[in-house]
Design a protein around this motif. Structure first.
Motif, PDB file in Angstrom:
ATOM      1  N   GLY A 194      14.536  24.984   2.392  1.00 36.86           N
ATOM      2  CA  GLY A 194      13.437  24.561   3.242  1.00 36.86           C
ATOM      3  C   GLY A 194      13.851  23.742   4.453  1.00 36.86           C
ATOM      4  N   ILE A 195      15.104  23.308   4.507  1.00 39.18           N
ATOM      5  CA  ILE A 195      15.559  22.467   5.609  1.00 39.18           C
ATOM      6  C   ILE A 195      16.644  23.172   6.416  1.00 39.18           C
ATOM      7  CG2 ILE A 195      16.608  20.259   6.208  1.00 39.18           C
ATOM      8  CD1 ILE A 195      15.324  19.081   3.752  1.00 39.18           C
ATOM      9  N   GLY A 196      17.475  23.945   5.731  1.00 39.55           N
ATOM     10  CA  GLY A 196      18.527  24.678   6.413  1.00 39.55           C
ATOM     11  C   GLY A 196      19.801  23.898   6.647  1.00 39.55           C
ATOM     12  N   LEU A 197      19.922  22.710   6.074  1.00 36.67           N
ATOM     13  CA  LEU A 197      21.145  21.927   6.198  1.00 36.67           C
ATOM     14  C   LEU A 197      22.098  22.283   5.069  1.00 36.67           C
ATOM     15  CD1 LEU A 197      19.719  18.380   7.002  1.00 36.67           C
ATOM     16  CD2 LEU A 197      20.842  19.943   8.572  1.00 36.67           C
ATOM     17  N   ARG A 198      23.396  22.296   5.386  1.00 30.43           N
ATOM     18  CA  ARG A 198      24.421  22.576   4.379  1.00 30.43           C
ATOM     19  C   ARG A 198      25.058  21.287   3.907  1.00 30.43           C
ATOM     20  NH1 ARG A 198      28.919  24.198   5.453  1.00 30.43           N
ATOM     21  NH2 ARG A 198      28.765  24.212   7.706  1.00 30.43           N
ATOM     22  N   VAL A 199      25.543  21.291   2.668  1.00 30.46           N
ATOM     23  CA  VAL A 199      26.314  20.177   2.134  1.00 30.46           C
ATOM     24  C   VAL A 199      27.754  20.378   2.594  1.00 30.46           C
ATOM     25  CG1 VAL A 199      27.125  19.030   0.044  1.00 30.46           C
ATOM     26  CG2 VAL A 199      24.795  19.939   0.135  1.00 30.46           C
ATOM     27  N   SER A 200      28.264  19.476   3.443  1.00 31.16           N
ATOM     28  CA  SER A 200      29.615  19.594   3.979  1.00 31.16           C
ATOM     29  C   SER A 200      30.664  19.029   3.034  1.00 31.16           C
ATOM     30  CB  SER A 200      29.729  18.877   5.322  1.00 31.16           C
ATOM     31  OG  SER A 200      28.884  19.484   6.263  1.00 31.16           O
ATOM     32  N   SER A 201      30.378  17.861   2.467  1.00 34.92           N
ATOM     33  CA  SER A 201      31.328  17.258   1.526  1.00 34.92           C
ATOM     34  C   SER A 201      30.585  16.349   0.558  1.00 34.92           C
ATOM     35  CB  SER A 201      32.412  16.469   2.262  1.00 34.92           C
ATOM     36  OG  SER A 201      31.854  15.355   2.909  1.00 34.92           O
ATOM     37  N   ILE A 202      31.195  16.183  -0.611  1.00 41.04           N
ATOM     38  CA  ILE A 202      30.646  15.304  -1.640  1.00 41.04           C
ATOM     39  C   ILE A 202      31.741  14.322  -2.035  1.00 41.04           C
ATOM     40  CG2 ILE A 202      29.669  15.145  -3.961  1.00 41.04           C
ATOM     41  CD1 ILE A 202      28.681  18.040  -3.600  1.00 41.04           C
ATOM     42  N   GLY A 203      31.486  13.047  -1.809  1.00 42.03           N
ATOM     43  CA  GLY A 203      32.419  11.998  -2.199  1.00 42.03           C
ATOM     44  C   GLY A 203      31.986  11.353  -3.495  1.00 42.03           C
ATOM     45  N   GLN A 204      32.617  10.252  -3.854  1.00 40.81           N
ATOM     46  CA  GLN A 204      32.265   9.561  -5.094  1.00 40.81           C
ATOM     47  C   GLN A 204      30.899   8.899  -5.024  1.00 40.81           C
ATOM     48  OE1 GLN A 204      35.069   7.159  -7.043  1.00 40.81           O
ATOM     49  NE2 GLN A 204      36.122   8.993  -7.702  1.00 40.81           N
ATOM     50  N   ASP A 205      30.496   8.429  -3.829  1.00 40.14           N
ATOM     51  CA  ASP A 205      29.204   7.759  -3.713  1.00 40.14           C
ATOM     52  C   ASP A 205      28.415   8.174  -2.471  1.00 40.14           C
ATOM     53  OD1 ASP A 205      30.769   6.576  -1.813  1.00 40.14           O
ATOM     54  OD2 ASP A 205      30.313   4.518  -2.380  1.00 40.14           O
ATOM     55  N   SER A 206      28.792   9.312  -1.864  1.00 45.82           N
ATOM     56  CA  SER A 206      28.062   9.766  -0.675  1.00 45.82           C
ATOM     57  C   SER A 206      28.183  11.283  -0.512  1.00 45.82           C
ATOM     58  CB  SER A 206      28.589   9.074   0.580  1.00 45.82           C
ATOM     59  OG  SER A 206      29.925   9.462   0.816  1.00 45.82           O
ATOM     60  N   VAL A 207      27.266  11.819   0.282  1.00 47.64           N
ATOM     61  CA  VAL A 207      27.245  13.250   0.611  1.00 47.64           C
ATOM     62  C   VAL A 207      27.101  13.368   2.118  1.00 47.64           C
ATOM     63  CG1 VAL A 207      25.934  15.394   0.371  1.00 47.64           C
ATOM     64  CG2 VAL A 207      26.237  13.906  -1.598  1.00 47.64           C
ATOM     65  N   THR A 208      27.929  14.217   2.729  1.00 46.80           N
ATOM     66  CA  THR A 208      27.840  14.473   4.166  1.00 46.80           C
ATOM     67  C   THR A 208      27.188  15.825   4.378  1.00 46.80           C
ATOM     68  OG1 THR A 208      29.859  13.197   4.516  1.00 46.80           O
ATOM     69  CG2 THR A 208      29.143  14.612   6.317  1.00 46.80           C
ATOM     70  N   LEU A 209      26.230  15.879   5.304  1.00 45.85           N
ATOM     71  CA  LEU A 209      25.495  17.105   5.592  1.00 45.85           C
ATOM     72  C   LEU A 209      26.033  17.756   6.858  1.00 45.85           C
ATOM     73  CD1 LEU A 209      21.906  15.783   4.836  1.00 45.85           C
ATOM     74  CD2 LEU A 209      23.468  16.977   3.293  1.00 45.85           C
ATOM     75  N   SER A 210      25.665  19.012   7.076  1.00 48.58           N
ATOM     76  CA  SER A 210      26.192  19.786   8.198  1.00 48.58           C
ATOM     77  C   SER A 210      25.812  19.216   9.560  1.00 48.58           C
ATOM     78  CB  SER A 210      25.740  21.240   8.092  1.00 48.58           C
ATOM     79  OG  SER A 210      24.324  21.319   8.073  1.00 48.58           O
ATOM     80  N   ASP A 211      24.743  18.430   9.642  1.00 43.34           N
ATOM     81  CA  ASP A 211      24.365  17.836  10.928  1.00 43.34           C
ATOM     82  C   ASP A 211      25.025  16.472  11.157  1.00 43.34           C
ATOM     83  OD1 ASP A 211      22.953  16.257   9.168  1.00 43.34           O
ATOM     84  OD2 ASP A 211      21.031  16.436  10.216  1.00 43.34           O
ATOM     85  N   GLY A 212      25.937  16.082  10.250  1.00 44.00           N
ATOM     86  CA  GLY A 212      26.665  14.828  10.408  1.00 44.00           C
ATOM     87  C   GLY A 212      26.083  13.650   9.666  1.00 44.00           C
ATOM     88  N   ARG A 213      24.896  13.786   9.142  1.00 45.32           N
ATOM     89  CA  ARG A 213      24.294  12.687   8.387  1.00 45.32           C
ATOM     90  C   ARG A 213      25.019  12.459   7.078  1.00 45.32           C
ATOM     91  NH1 ARG A 213      18.118  13.951   8.079  1.00 45.32           N
ATOM     92  NH2 ARG A 213      18.832  15.984   8.688  1.00 45.32           N
ATOM     93  N   LYS A 214      25.009  11.222   6.644  1.00 49.98           N
ATOM     94  CA  LYS A 214      25.658  10.858   5.387  1.00 49.98           C
ATOM     95  C   LYS A 214      24.624  10.187   4.488  1.00 49.98           C
ATOM     96  CE  LYS A 214      29.837   8.567   3.762  1.00 49.98           C
ATOM     97  NZ  LYS A 214      31.019   7.828   4.174  1.00 49.98           N
TER      98      LYS A 214
END
Length: 94
Positions: A64-84
């Motif tokens: 529904g949003i179209g954003l991809r999960v770029s990376s998954i860390g131990q306590d954070s997730v980075t999205l394709s638009d650069g948001r964390k």
């Protein structure tokens, strides 16, 4: 009588599994205005993130949003638009 005192103390404790203080809601700038909530992260042979109660891995798209999960860390997730999205941000920041 000690049983009643322990019961009274138990009622004043906060349930640590409630999400009232341990999650981050990020508003999406697109027209949908749907908040993204990082519920949890599971690290193992393959990392998974639970965002808006959906289990996702790196490369998956948030429906529904179209954003991809770029990376998954131990306590954070980075999205394709650069948001964390940060897990437990209100606890770790000082």
């Amino acid at each position: 009588m000690a049983l009643f005192a322990d019961h009274a103390n138990a009622q004043t404790l906060r349930d640590p599994t409630l999400p009232s203080q341990g999650y981050v809601a990020v508003q999406v700038d697109s027209g949908s205005q749907q908040a993204l909530v990082l519920n949890s992260i599971v690290n193992g042979q393959r990392a998974y993130a639970v965002i808006n109660n959906h289990i996702l891995s790196v490369g998956d798209t948030i429906s529904g949003i179209g954003l991809r999960v770029s990376s998954i860390g131990q306590d954070s997730v980075t999205l394709s638009d650069g948001r964390k999205l940060q897990l437990f941000q209100s606890i770790t920041e000082r």
